[in-house]
Each structure stands twice: as structure tokens, then as C-alpha cells.
Motif scaffolding. Sequence first.
Motif, PDB file in Angstrom:
ATOM      1  N   ASP A 387     -14.822 -11.786  19.966  1.00  0.00           N
ATOM      2  CA  ASP A 387     -14.179 -12.489  18.224  1.00  0.00           C
ATOM      3  C   ASP A 387     -13.604 -11.035  18.075  1.00  0.00           C
ATOM      4  O   ASP A 387     -13.653 -10.416  17.385  1.00  0.00           O
ATOM      5  CB  ASP A 387     -15.310 -13.677  17.985  1.00  0.00           C
ATOM      6  N   THR A 388     -12.055 -11.953  18.340  1.00  0.00           N
ATOM      7  CA  THR A 388     -11.088 -10.941  17.985  1.00  0.00           C
ATOM      8  C   THR A 388      -9.697 -10.914  17.141  1.00  0.00           C
ATOM      9  O   THR A 388      -9.381 -10.196  15.964  1.00  0.00           O
ATOM     10  CB  THR A 388     -10.769  -9.801  19.230  1.00  0.00           C
ATOM     11  N   SER A 389      -9.546 -12.278  16.768  1.00  0.00           N
ATOM     12  CA  SER A 389      -8.430 -12.803  15.794  1.00  0.00           C
ATOM     13  C   SER A 389      -8.674 -12.822  14.631  1.00  0.00           C
ATOM     14  O   SER A 389      -7.817 -11.813  13.435  1.00  0.00           O
ATOM     15  CB  SER A 389      -8.154 -14.460  16.628  1.00  0.00           C
ATOM     16  N   ILE A 390      -9.514 -13.585  13.654  1.00  0.00           N
ATOM     17  CA  ILE A 390      -9.842 -12.979  11.973  1.00  0.00           C
ATOM     18  C   ILE A 390     -10.672 -11.893  11.930  1.00  0.00           C
ATOM     19  O   ILE A 390     -10.067 -11.602  10.967  1.00  0.00           O
ATOM     20  CB  ILE A 390     -11.248 -14.462  12.474  1.00  0.00           C
ATOM     21  N   PRO A 391     -11.054 -11.248  12.595  1.00  0.00           N
ATOM     22  CA  PRO A 391     -11.593  -9.890  12.768  1.00  0.00           C
ATOM     23  C   PRO A 391     -10.073  -9.229  12.166  1.00  0.00           C
ATOM     24  O   PRO A 391      -9.427  -8.233  11.329  1.00  0.00           O
ATOM     25  CB  PRO A 391     -12.147  -8.614  13.711  1.00  0.00           C
ATOM     26  N   MET A 392      -8.957  -9.202  12.491  1.00  0.00           N
ATOM     27  CA  MET A 392      -7.450  -8.478  12.115  1.00  0.00           C
ATOM     28  C   MET A 392      -6.945  -9.130  11.500  1.00  0.00           C
ATOM     29  O   MET A 392      -6.642  -7.959  10.918  1.00  0.00           O
ATOM     30  CB  MET A 392      -6.779  -8.733  13.439  1.00  0.00           C
ATOM     31  N   VAL A 393      -7.350 -10.894  11.214  1.00  0.00           N
ATOM     32  CA  VAL A 393      -6.961 -11.326   9.573  1.00  0.00           C
ATOM     33  C   VAL A 393      -7.534 -10.259   9.041  1.00  0.00           C
ATOM     34  O   VAL A 393      -6.726 -10.352   7.493  1.00  0.00           O
ATOM     35  CB  VAL A 393      -6.926 -12.305   9.784  1.00  0.00           C
ATOM     36  N   LEU A 394      -9.133  -9.905   8.878  1.00  0.00           N
ATOM     37  CA  LEU A 394      -9.483  -9.833   8.154  1.00  0.00           C
ATOM     38  C   LEU A 394      -9.130  -8.328   7.347  1.00  0.00           C
ATOM     39  O   LEU A 394      -9.104  -7.735   6.254  1.00  0.00           O
ATOM     40  CB  LEU A 394     -11.306  -9.753   8.093  1.00  0.00           C
ATOM     41  N   THR A 395      -9.245  -7.077   8.759  1.00  0.00           N
ATOM     42  CA  THR A 395      -8.669  -5.929   7.911  1.00  0.00           C
ATOM     43  C   THR A 395      -7.611  -5.883   8.018  1.00  0.00           C
ATOM     44  O   THR A 395      -7.101  -4.588   7.129  1.00  0.00           O
ATOM     45  CB  THR A 395      -9.007  -4.913   9.408  1.00  0.00           C
ATOM     46  N   LEU A 396      -6.416  -6.137   7.872  1.00  0.00           N
ATOM     47  CA  LEU A 396      -4.724  -6.547   7.722  1.00  0.00           C
ATOM     48  C   LEU A 396      -5.055  -6.589   6.180  1.00  0.00           C
ATOM     49  O   LEU A 396      -4.167  -6.287   5.052  1.00  0.00           O
ATOM     50  CB  LEU A 396      -4.287  -7.865   8.404  1.00  0.00           C
ATOM     51  N   PHE A 397      -5.613  -7.638   5.647  1.00  0.00           N
ATOM     52  CA  PHE A 397      -6.160  -8.183   4.161  1.00  0.00           C
ATOM     53  C   PHE A 397      -6.851  -7.223   3.190  1.00  0.00           C
ATOM     54  O   PHE A 397      -6.141  -6.248   2.365  1.00  0.00           O
ATOM     55  CB  PHE A 397      -6.254  -9.157   4.221  1.00  0.00           C
ATOM     56  N   ALA A 398      -7.929  -6.121   4.123  1.00  0.00           N
ATOM     57  CA  ALA A 398      -7.919  -5.449   3.604  1.00  0.00           C
ATOM     58  C   ALA A 398      -7.280  -3.832   3.696  1.00  0.00           C
ATOM     59  O   ALA A 398      -7.238  -3.499   2.291  1.00  0.00           O
ATOM     60  CB  ALA A 398      -9.967  -4.630   4.354  1.00  0.00           C
ATOM     61  N   TYR A 399      -6.605  -3.239   4.211  1.00  0.00           N
ATOM     62  CA  TYR A 399      -5.988  -2.150   5.087  1.00  0.00           C
ATOM     63  C   TYR A 399      -4.613  -2.065   3.770  1.00  0.00           C
ATOM     64  O   TYR A 399      -4.321  -0.745   3.138  1.00  0.00           O
ATOM     65  CB  TYR A 399      -6.529  -1.458   6.119  1.00  0.00           C
ATOM     66  N   TRP A 400      -4.155  -3.549   3.533  1.00  0.00           N
ATOM     67  CA  TRP A 400      -2.311  -3.384   3.649  1.00  0.00           C
ATOM     68  C   TRP A 400      -2.717  -4.200   2.267  1.00  0.00           C
ATOM     69  O   TRP A 400      -1.347  -3.938   2.066  1.00  0.00           O
ATOM     70  CB  TRP A 400      -1.390  -3.662   5.036  1.00  0.00           C
ATOM     71  N   GLY A 401      -3.036  -5.344   1.925  1.00  0.00           N
ATOM     72  CA  GLY A 401      -3.587  -5.912   0.808  1.00  0.00           C
ATOM     73  C   GLY A 401      -4.367  -5.507   0.252  1.00  0.00           C
ATOM     74  O   GLY A 401      -3.773  -5.542  -1.104  1.00  0.00           O
ATOM     75  N   VAL A 402      -5.461  -4.037  -0.179  1.00  0.00           N
ATOM     76  CA  VAL A 402      -6.154  -3.769  -0.974  1.00  0.00           C
ATOM     77  C   VAL A 402      -5.858  -1.992  -0.791  1.00  0.00           C
ATOM     78  O   VAL A 402      -5.770  -1.794  -2.087  1.00  0.00           O
ATOM     79  CB  VAL A 402      -7.786  -4.306  -0.752  1.00  0.00           C
ATOM     80  N   GLY A 403      -6.462  -1.112  -0.083  1.00  0.00           N
ATOM     81  CA  GLY A 403      -6.362   0.050   0.096  1.00  0.00           C
ATOM     82  C   GLY A 403      -4.605   0.638   0.413  1.00  0.00           C
ATOM     83  O   GLY A 403      -4.484   0.942  -1.039  1.00  0.00           O
ATOM     84  N   LEU A 404      -4.087  -0.040   1.217  1.00  0.00           N
ATOM     85  CA  LEU A 404      -3.152   0.962  -0.126  1.00  0.00           C
ATOM     86  C   LEU A 404      -2.209   0.027  -1.133  1.00  0.00           C
ATOM     87  O   LEU A 404      -1.672   1.264  -0.990  1.00  0.00           O
ATOM     88  CB  LEU A 404      -1.552   0.543   1.989  1.00  0.00           C
ATOM     89  N   PRO A 405      -1.997  -0.809  -1.299  1.00  0.00           N
ATOM     90  CA  PRO A 405      -1.389  -1.036  -2.525  1.00  0.00           C
ATOM     91  C   PRO A 405      -1.550  -0.256  -3.500  1.00  0.00           C
ATOM     92  O   PRO A 405      -1.093   0.141  -4.109  1.00  0.00           O
ATOM     93  CB  PRO A 405      -1.291  -2.248  -2.362  1.00  0.00           C
ATOM     94  N   LEU A 406      -3.050  -0.446  -3.974  1.00  0.00           N
ATOM     95  CA  LEU A 406      -4.299   0.223  -5.119  1.00  0.00           C
ATOM     96  C   LEU A 406      -3.763   1.700  -4.520  1.00  0.00           C
ATOM     97  O   LEU A 406      -3.292   2.307  -5.734  1.00  0.00           O
ATOM     98  CB  LEU A 406      -5.816   0.338  -4.568  1.00  0.00           C
ATOM     99  N   GLY A 407      -3.986   2.639  -3.428  1.00  0.00           N
ATOM    100  CA  GLY A 407      -3.430   3.696  -2.889  1.00  0.00           C
ATOM    101  C   GLY A 407      -1.921   4.296  -4.097  1.00  0.00           C
ATOM    102  O   GLY A 407      -1.863   5.243  -4.306  1.00  0.00           O
ATOM    103  N   TYR A 408      -1.078   3.298  -3.434  1.00  0.00           N
ATOM    104  CA  TYR A 408       0.164   3.906  -3.986  1.00  0.00           C
ATOM    105  C   TYR A 408       0.193   3.255  -5.253  1.00  0.00           C
ATOM    106  O   TYR A 408       0.516   4.889  -5.893  1.00  0.00           O
ATOM    107  CB  TYR A 408       1.017   2.849  -2.641  1.00  0.00           C
TER     108      TYR A 408
END
Length: 453
Positions: A387-408
Motif C-alpha cells: 500500500d504505497t499510493s495513499i501514503p504518498m499523498v498523506l506525506t506530501l500533505f504533511a511535509y509540504w502542506g504543513v511542515g515546510l510552509p509553517l517552518g518558512y
Amino acid sequence: MSSVARQLSSLELRAQLNLALPIFGGQLAQSANGFVDTVMAGRVSALDLAAVAVGASIWVPVFLFMTGMLMSATSVLARHVGAKQLQRVNPLVHQVVTIAVVAGVIAAVLLCNTGPLLEFMDVDPAMRPLVLEYLFGLSWGMPAIALVLALRSYTEALSHTRPVLLISVIGLFINIPVNYVLIYGKLGIPAMGGVGCGWATAIVMWLMAAMLLLYVHRHRAYKAVRLSISPWHWEPRTIAYLLKLGLPVGMTIFFEVSVFCIIALFISQAGAEIVAGHQLTLNFTSLLFMLPLSFALAATTRVGLARGADDAEGLNRAVKVSFKITLCIGCSAAVMLILLKNWIPLIYTDNATVIALASYLLLFAALYQISDAIQVTANGCLRGFEDTSIPMVLTLFAYWGVGLPLGYALAMSDALVPAMGPSGFWLGLFAGLSSAALLLGLRLRWRLNQPLH
């Protein structure tokens, strides 16, 4: 818990330890090459250390993308081994090697053409020539390390993890003298400074590939499923399936690691000492991350074997044991970073400014150790389910949708609070990894409630 259940859990724990500890040793030895590069380049100058740091911020995500893309092959191979379909192992490995070689060549070409990226990210002009030369030298080793990754999937699926440990340790010991010769200019070779780290790494990659090939070809442990190249199997549909599984895994790892590396590139605008402090923190915490990652890789194999054997109870037991282990690891890592924050930077440098910044950043790194352990374990178990496709979407949101914008926003703007500098990025990482842990944990819980097939 009944005595039988306790005994089965104990056996599962032992199985995961037998798989994970050699993987960890191998991962640690490979990561220690980066540690050695950082320390030895740092002894030349802060500029050489910063150049190696920026170069690593580019090639490491590429390498880890390949790692993830080929990692999914372990679960497919393990499922066939669990189902006693050993005749399928050789053809499957042929497809994995084909993917690996092509990926390695593409990676080498990409690393040779990073000038526009350095310019776009406004990397210090004094660093750019060193970074480009470092990456050019290292690029020659990418096809070799891709082959190592393919063979690792094969041997780990068979529950033989010690060969990778052995080869990685040998590679580490070779890397140190080769680094010394190329960095400082010995045996008639001109001193190359930090650039020499790139060429040394490429040499070690080829030696590791040759040693691992020889090992799996000659060792008696592989007699039942001995690899052969004749006839070479070509199965386009299998390659397509492996890519369907592997590309999302590669992207998942890339999303996480590239956030760290994009942050390093942003910070590179602030000067060599700040880059060095950030790099020391990142390098040490990356070494710590190898331990939960190793148990996640072991969980992938154990889940894949249980699925192949149609063993639902064994599968649930493997998941529970893996989470108990990695939670202990995450808690221990957090405590260690807090207690040793003033001592760890001394391993790398004697620059007082760099030491002070790294000691401060290690406190922020301690925040996300538990979240990081949870998210990598959940992802490892999900890979075992293929099971790899849905985890990819979830991590994309977590890292690039939450982590990087907030960090910047925290680090480089006054939008939320007065600009915090590097520590703002590390708070963003904590938020991103915590989001990933929650989302992937929920996905795994859902998967465990589904039928095995």
C-alpha cells in the motif's frame, strides 16, 4: 496476555531484532560515510564543510528516492518467499536490477546538471564551484549504489540482512583512507578539499557493489534461490507493477528528505557558519533516524512474509511489536539529544559559533523523535501491505502542506511571530512529522481491518 501469546510475541521480537539490527548496522555504516565527509571537510575550512553540506542536500534526496523506489521490491519478494514460490525470485530480481541500473544512470545525469538549481536557490557564489565539482565526482557512483539497493531488496526478502552490514562496514573503512588521500592530497594526488569527498564516495560505491555481487553469488545461504543472469528475464508488466509500488515510496521518502534539504538551501543564504550548525544537527539526527528506519524495513519484510503465508494473526503481531520497539527508540533518542546537546557538536567542530547554534537546534530536533519513529514504522508496515499510493499523498500533505510552509513562516517572515531563523524551520519539521505520524497511523489502522487478500 496468555503464555502462548507472550511466547509468540517474544519470537516475533527476536525475528525483528535479527532482521533490523544488521540492517541498522549497514544503514549506520552508510550514513557514517556522510559523518566522515562532514568531519574531514570541516577540518579543511568552513567553506569546504558548507559546500559538502549543500552538495549533500542535493544528492541525498536523489539517492533516497532511488532507495524508496527499490524498497518496495522487498515486500513483493517477501510475499513470494512466504508463499514458497521460490521460482519467482530470480525473475523478480532481474526486473529490480533493470529498474536500478536505469535509475542510477538518470541520477548521475541529474547530479551533473545542478548549476541552475544552485543559482535559483541563491547559494553563496563562493560555494558553487566546490558544490558542482563535488557532485560531479559523486555522480559516477550512482549506478553502482543503485545496484547495491537492488541486491539489498533480494537479500532482505530472504531474511539475510548481515551481508549488507558486512559490505557497508567494509565500505566505511575504505572511505576514510580514500577521503584522506583525496581531501588532503597524498600519494602524489593534488589536494582536492571537500571535492575529494565526492570522488571518494563514488569509489566506495563501486567497491560495495562488486563485493555484494560476489557475496550473493558465492555464499551457500542463497543456494535455494541462487541468482543467475542467464537467461535474463524481461517482464514489462512486472516492471510496471514494481514501479507502480516503488515510485510512490520513492516520492514519499523524497517529500520528507527534500524538506530537510530545501531548508538547508534556504539557510545557505545566511552564511557558512549557520549552514554548518544546521548541517551538524541534521547529520547527527539522520544517524539516529537509521534505527527506527531499520525496524521499519524489518516490519516490511515481516508483514510481507505473513501476507504470503496468509497468517493474519502473525501480521497483526508483527505490526504491534514493531510499534513497541520504535516508540522506545523515539523516546530514548529524544532524551539523549536533550542531555547531550552541548557535547554532540564537539564531535564535528571546534568553532564556538557553530557549536552554540547546533546545541540550540538539537533541542528542537528532540521534539520530533517520537513522531518520526511512528511515521516511519507506519510507512514500513504499509509497504508490507504493498500500500504505497495513499501514503504518498498523506506525506506530501504533511511535509509540504504543513511542515515546510509553517517552518518558512516561522523562520523567514514575521507573519506569525518575529522571524526565528533556523529554529523556526525545526519547529515546522516537528509539525510536519507529527501530521505524518497521525495520518499514516490512521491509514495503517484502516488497512489492518481489511481482509488480507
